[in-house]
Scaffold this motif. Structure first.
Motif, PDB file in Angstrom:
ATOM      1  N   ASP A  86       0.837  -1.204   0.000  1.00  0.00           N
ATOM      2  CA  ASP A  86       0.000   0.000   0.000  1.00  0.00           C
ATOM      3  C   ASP A  86       0.871   1.253   0.000  1.00  0.00           C
ATOM      4  OD1 ASP A  86      -2.223  -1.681   0.174  1.00  0.00           O
ATOM      5  OD2 ASP A  86      -2.487  -1.348   2.334  1.00  0.00           O
ATOM      6  N   GLU A  90       1.301   4.050  -3.140  1.00  0.00           N
ATOM      7  CA  GLU A  90       1.024   5.474  -2.922  1.00  0.00           C
ATOM      8  C   GLU A  90       2.244   6.333  -3.211  1.00  0.00           C
ATOM      9  OE1 GLU A  90      -0.552   9.103  -2.081  1.00  0.00           O
ATOM     10  OE2 GLU A  90      -1.640   7.227  -2.341  1.00  0.00           O
ATOM     11  N   ARG A  94       2.926   9.067  -6.315  1.00  0.00           N
ATOM     12  CA  ARG A  94       3.290  10.484  -6.082  1.00  0.00           C
ATOM     13  C   ARG A  94       4.576  10.839  -6.810  1.00  0.00           C
ATOM     14  NH1 ARG A  94       2.691  10.936   0.288  1.00  0.00           N
ATOM     15  NH2 ARG A  94       4.090   9.242  -0.079  1.00  0.00           N
TER      16      ARG A  94
END
Length: 97
Positions: A86, A90, A94
Motif C-alpha cells: 500500500d 502510494e 506520487r
C-alpha cells in the motif's frame, strides 16, 4: 511455460508447489515462485529506496511502476492487505506524478 521463462531466467526464484488455503475451507495445490534470499539479485532495501527505484525503472515489459500498481490493484481486488505494498503504491504514484 510463459511464467517459467519469465521468472526462472536468472535462478533468483525457485518453483514450488505449495498448499493454498481457500476461503471456503478447501486446500489446493498452487504453483509459486519463491525468491532465494541467498541469490545475488536479492536485496532488502528500505521502502523509500524501493519506491525511488520503481518510479524510474523501465524493463523489457514496460515501466516497473505499472507492474507495481497492477499488482497492488489485483491484491486489493482479492482482499489481500499488504501495508508495505500500500505504501509503495502510494509513494510511487506520487513520485511518478
Amino acid at each position: 511455460a510463459y511464467l517459467r521463462e519469465r521468472e526462472l531466467v536468472s535462478a533468483a526464484y525457485h518453483e514450488r508447489h505449495v498448499p493454498l488455503h481457500l476461503a471456503d475451507g478447501r486446500t489446493v495445490e498452487a504453483l509459486a515462485y519463491v525468491i532465494d534470499p541467498d541469490h545475488r539479485q536479492y536485496v532488502d532495501y528500505p521502502l523509500e529506496t524501493q519506491a525511488q527505484m520503481i518510479a524510474r525503472a523501465v524493463g523489457g515489459r514496460g515501466p516497473n511502476r505499472e507492474y507495481l500498481l497492477n499488482t497492488h490493484a489485483h491484491l486489493t481486488q482479492m482482499g489481500i492487505n499488504d501495508p508495505d505494498m500500500d505504501w509503495l503504491a502510494e509513494r510511487v504514484s506520487r513520485l511518478a506524478g
